[in-house]
Design an enzyme around this catalytic site. Sequence first.
Site, short mmCIF file in Angstrom:
data_model
loop_
_atom_site.label_atom_id
_atom_site.label_comp_id
_atom_site.label_asym_id
_atom_site.label_seq_id
_atom_site.Cartn_x
_atom_site.Cartn_y
_atom_site.Cartn_z
CG ASN A 1 -1.79 1.23 1.31
OD1 ASN A 1 -1.96 1.94 0.32
ND2 ASN A 1 -2.36 1.48 2.48
CE LYS B 1 -0.12 3.30 4.72
NZ LYS B 1 0.08 3.45 6.19
CG HIS C 1 -5.72 1.78 5.24
ND1 HIS C 1 -5.24 2.73 6.13
CD2 HIS C 1 -4.70 0.89 5.07
CE1 HIS C 1 -4.00 2.42 6.47
NE2 HIS C 1 -3.65 1.32 5.85
CD GLU D 1 -2.81 5.54 6.71
OE1 GLU D 1 -1.75 5.27 7.29
OE2 GLU D 1 -2.93 5.52 5.47
CD GLU E 1 -3.54 -2.19 7.34
OE1 GLU E 1 -2.48 -2.30 6.72
OE2 GLU E 1 -4.24 -1.17 7.32
N GLY F 1 2.38 2.54 10.85
CA GLY F 1 3.25 3.70 10.73
C GLY F 1 3.93 4.11 12.01
CB SER G 1 5.07 -1.47 11.41
OG SER G 1 4.58 -0.16 11.62
#
Length: 250
Positions: free
Chosen positions: A9, A11, A94, A96, A166, A172, A212
């Site tokens: 991904n 991003k 996701h 985010e 996740e 991150g 991560s």
Amino acid sequence: MRTKVIAGNWKMNKTPAEAAEFIMELKESVKGIENEIIAAVPFVCIPAALTASEGSNIKIAAQNMHWEEKGAYTGEISGAMLKDLGIEYVIIGHSERREYFAETDETVNLKAHAAFKNGLKPIICVGESLLQRDEGVMPEHIRYQVKVALLNLSAEQVADLIIAYEPIWAIGTGRTATAEQAQEVCKIIRDVVAELYSKETAEKVRIQYGGSVNAQTADSLFSMPDIDGGLVGGASLKVNDFTVIAGYKA
């Protein structure tokens, strides 16, 4: 035996020119790897990435989509648009997207239905916050997210999608769930699918770990019985690291 699927991904990283250059280098590096390899690139990079990946074992995915076919949704992209480009996979829900753009469990379900309607395979993301884990409500939270995401999907559709676990606290941050922690949650996800559909369907669905993932942790994570690969963030932007992760052998 479920085929491992390693999805990067990207991003909001790389221009179209940079994406093409990266894919050209990556496809030589991952040549011959038997795991399924996916690169989820920014919308503007999709055409360049598709061209660069021709003749390789790399599939290109989108990072998001809208649930409507068309309409007054400024800045959005429909499933039909992605399908017309030649996209096979799309990331949905996701963390985010949920945190910064008001994505909900209900819109995740709408997008999952829209993806299948347009011949796309969704990679549906679920995961808990650090507070939810510390307060002991992680199992209930994960079960709820999965149940709503899969609402009214057929067993055939569920068997064909990917669920990415996740943990929000590990995205991150440099923190990674231990292989045992990741396995625990992925097992919960598979058990929910078995309850909703059947054990046979649950054995077919592929469940990734994301949070991560790097070249050092991939082996221990992917060796777990209910973890079928990874949704990789920062490490997917480095050819050498992503090649190591993608090349995992059971």
